[in-house]
Structure formats: structure tokens, C-alpha cells
Design a protein around this motif. Sequence first.
Motif, mmCIF file in Angstrom:
data_model
loop_
_atom_site.group_PDB
_atom_site.id
_atom_site.type_symbol
_atom_site.label_atom_id
_atom_site.label_comp_id
_atom_site.label_asym_id
_atom_site.label_seq_id
_atom_site.Cartn_x
_atom_site.Cartn_y
_atom_site.Cartn_z
ATOM 1 N N ARG A 148 0.831 -1.201 0.000
ATOM 2 C CA ARG A 148 0.000 0.000 0.000
ATOM 3 C C ARG A 148 0.865 1.249 0.000
ATOM 4 O O ARG A 148 1.748 1.389 0.856
ATOM 5 C CB ARG A 148 -0.954 -0.017 1.195
ATOM 6 N N HIS A 149 0.590 2.130 -0.954
ATOM 7 C CA HIS A 149 1.312 3.401 -1.058
ATOM 8 C C HIS A 149 0.336 4.496 -1.467
ATOM 9 O O HIS A 149 -0.709 4.212 -2.061
ATOM 10 C CB HIS A 149 2.439 3.311 -2.096
ATOM 11 N N ASP A 150 0.709 5.728 -1.173
ATOM 12 C CA ASP A 150 -0.100 6.843 -1.663
ATOM 13 C C ASP A 150 0.066 7.004 -3.165
ATOM 14 O O ASP A 150 -0.905 7.247 -3.889
ATOM 15 C CB ASP A 150 0.315 8.137 -0.948
ATOM 16 N N VAL A 151 1.304 6.875 -3.622
ATOM 17 C CA VAL A 151 1.605 7.058 -5.044
ATOM 18 C C VAL A 151 2.476 5.901 -5.524
ATOM 19 O O VAL A 151 3.529 5.622 -4.932
ATOM 20 C CB VAL A 151 2.330 8.394 -5.312
ATOM 21 N N LEU A 152 2.035 5.230 -6.570
ATOM 22 C CA LEU A 152 2.805 4.165 -7.207
ATOM 23 C C LEU A 152 3.343 4.695 -8.528
ATOM 24 O O LEU A 152 2.558 5.056 -9.421
ATOM 25 C CB LEU A 152 1.923 2.937 -7.451
ATOM 26 N N VAL A 153 4.664 4.769 -8.657
ATOM 27 C CA VAL A 153 5.314 5.270 -9.871
ATOM 28 C C VAL A 153 5.925 4.081 -10.599
ATOM 29 O O VAL A 153 6.827 3.417 -10.072
ATOM 30 C CB VAL A 153 6.404 6.307 -9.539
#
Length: 538
Positions: free
Chosen positions: A6-11
Motif C-alpha cells: 500500500r502506497h499513496d503514489v505508485l510510480v
Amino acid sequence: MSHHHRHDVLVIGSGAAGLTLALTLPEHLRIAVLSKGSLASGSTYWAQGGVAAVLDDTDTVDSHVQDTLVAGAGLCREDAVRFTVEHSREAIQWLIEQGVPFTRDEDPGREDGGFEFHLTREGGHSHRRIIHAADATGAAIFNTLLEKARQRPNVELLEQRVAVDLITERRLGQTGDRCLGAYVLDRASGEVDTYHARFVVLACGGASKVYLYTSNPDSTCGDGIAMAWRAGCRVGNLEFNQFHPTCLYHPQAKSFLITEAVRGEGGLLKLPNGERFMQRFHSRAELAPRDVVARAIDHEMKRLGADCVYLDISHKPADFIKAHFPTVYDRCLAFGIDITREPIPVVPAAHYTCGGVVVEARGRTDIPGLYAIGETTFTGLHGANRLASNSLLECFVYARSAAFDILEQASLTPLPEQLPSWDASQVTDSDEDVIIAHNWDELRRFMWDYVGIVRTNKRLQRAQHRVRLLLSEIDEFYSNYKVSRDLIELRNLALVADLIIRSAMQRHESRGLHYTLDYPDPVDPPQDTILVPPTYGD
């Protein structure tokens, strides 16, 4: 066993665009940056020339805009061009603040409006406006940004992670289109993990690996374009594939690019007999836009039956050559070519994907929560032909713009609830990987032969027939066997090849990088080629 992250932003992508976005976002956001190989396996690291920007007192935004519009052969979107150029100085200042070691000017007080750093000139530019770090600008930028990212506690850098597909509400049978995350192959475990994210950013680079000869690393397989298309995003202008005019021609050199700056600093293109030829094709000769130079070289090679032409800068002082082009000098010398004394054998090679996923100025795609930046995208900046060194600039400007937009929405966007794990219950291990290797080779060869620098209706029809057969085979293989990096890349590359062919067949004219013998003249008014996936808007 697969895992959930889980992450806020996946790049997805660890090059200039992806790292810039991660570093622009504040530290309270948890960010994952994925690379499908090593972190340095993308195109950024190998970029030699530099970054185009309005930095010199004698240069202007209008001049840079005009040069870009001219190179784009009538298809640039002027609002996108102006947006990019107007933010160019700000982007370069940010890079300088990060510590990128750009080459300094030995004479910053010169009368032509000197700048603190050395600026060079490349094909299609009317001013010296390319800021660089000798001839290894990409490596200097990448190493600096990577070191900064490693110092950020909120940024997780993950290698050997291959994105398989995006997870959207539509894919899960829910109402709405929002992107919720991605399924990602962990090459170490062989399992497909599930990544939950408030925002997903495609920074996967281009698709030049679709061609047999390319200046790009092996990772440029159009992954972001293919994943976005399958998720329901439009793509634009994929028929415009830029072929770099000068890649080193040597059996052991693979895909080493000879930077545009060699011609910018006086390098001359010559036939095997030593005769110059570019003045016959364009008033700017060696400094003509890349599409003109690539077609001229292709024409002369076919006319003469020659394996290559030659790029000669040996008339310049040896110290000048070694100081300005140390990477090119050392690499050529390793193959027995002393560029201070003899010309460099060169051929064109696929280099840059001018089209891609349709985005607007903030990097937003057609799907809420999904952004795309860098070479993966179609912003309207490049038109029918990219102006030299505008590509890295686009990465920084749009990555920062997307980061600002994500930050504005972050507090209003919840983390997705539990997503289903990847289902591998119906597949087995493959004992037929030779099929993947064969299809990979066949695809790249017919794309080079039929959808290359010069095209015809018949060639495109042959290519379309071949790619449709390959897509059918690949889909069957994908449905029955466990995924691997090779299979994922082949699936994406075949899909992007089909999109390139479809785009080329729709353009009944010659313009910029798309040159067809059946329609040699341009058509007015110029129109973008926008393809809409079956799932879009239904």
C-alpha cells in the motif's frame, strides 16, 4: 506467496520523469518507484545530448516555441509547446538545486549573452540552448536524482518489479473508472503482487524496442502505453517514431548512440567516398531536423547499397573532441575507432516514441487516479517530429506539474480498499519459451522492414496481417502459462506494434516522421491520429 503493498503514489518507471515526480512530492506521502530491471536500466541514463531550455539572455521563449513548431511539421499543440517552454528555466533551476553537475562555461562573460553553464546547439535549434553535462547528461541527471531519492525516507525504490496490468474499478466489475493500483511481477519470487495506491503514475518510457535496430535499452517495450490502452485510455500519434540518424555501426556496439551534439559542434556526414551529402537535402545540412537527416541517410544507403555512412569530426582539435565528447571518444576507441583521426561509421536507429497515452498539462489520463509522464505520453509537444533535447525537458516539466496536481488531490482521495490478489490458479509453467523468443524476433524484424523510416500501403497491410496473428498466439500463451518478464514485454510490444500500424494506416499523407511513398505530400489541415479503445466511454 504473493503480497499486498500500500502506497499513496505508485510510480511505474525509475527514469527522469518518475524520479522527478517522486522528489517533487512532499515527504508525508508514501511513494513506491518501480523498475523492471535495475534502477538505471531505462533510457534516461544513456541520454547524451542534454536538456533544451531558454537560459541565455539572447534566447527567447518565442524562439524556442517557434523552433519546436517548425520541427513538429504542423502537428504540435501550441499550448503544450508554450507550457513546456515557459516552465523550462524553472525546471533547469530545480535540477541545479538538486546538484546536477552541468558543464560550466569557460567564458561566461562572452558577448552573446553568456550563461553560467555551457550551452550547445543541436539540429533544428536557432540558438545555443542545450544545457548538458559533457556528453553524458542523462547519467549525470539520473545519478543525482537517484541519490536524492535514496535519501528520502518516504520513497521506496524497488528493482526487478515488472508491472503486468493496471487495476481499475471497471476491471473489478465496479461502477466507475478509477485506477486503484497495479499487479506487479516480483522477479525474485516469481509471484505477482498487488499494489494498492491512491494514484498510479506511468513513467515507463517509449516503445522503440518494437524495431530491430534501436538506440534504446532493452526495457523500452511500450509497457505504459499498452497497460493504459487495456485500461481504457486513448492514445495519440503513435505513427511518429523518431529514428536517430547516427548510431554507431559496429558488430559489437549493439545500440550505442552518437549524440546530436557532435553535429552541433561541427561534425560532417559523409558517404563512403568522403563526399558530403546533407546539403542536397536541407539548407541546414547536418543541422537539419532529425527526420530529414535520418531519411537522407536511409536514402543514400539504399541508393549506394552501403552498410552505413560516416560522421566526421576529426577536423576539430583532438583536445576539443576529448573534452566535449569523452563518452563517445572512449566508446569508439574501445572498438578501434579514433574519432580524433577518422570518421565514425553510423546508421539510423529507432530512438524516440513521439506519440503515446493522451494526457493534458497536469499529466492526467482519461482514467481518474492514473497519470502518465515522459515518453509514455502524447502531450502535443512533439507533433510529427521531436525537436532535439525537448524530451528530457518534457519529463521534468510534466512530472512536476503532475506532482503538484496529485498533492492538491491527495487529502481528498482515500486509499483503495482490499483488492483481489492475482489469480494464477489456471496457469502452468511454460516449457515452450522458444515461442516467445521466435515471436519477439519476428515482430521486430517486420516492424523494421514494413513500418520503418519509409512506408507504403502494402508494407503496412503486411505488417498488420502479421501482427494480428502474433497477437492471437500471444494471447493464447498468456492465458495458459505463468507470466514472465519476456512474456509481459512481448505482449505489450505486440499490442503497441498493432497500435502503431493502425495509426500509420490512418494517416494518408507524409508528414514529419511518417513518410509514405503512396502519399508523399502533406494534407491540410493537419490532424492528430487519436485511437479510442473499445472500453472507452461505453
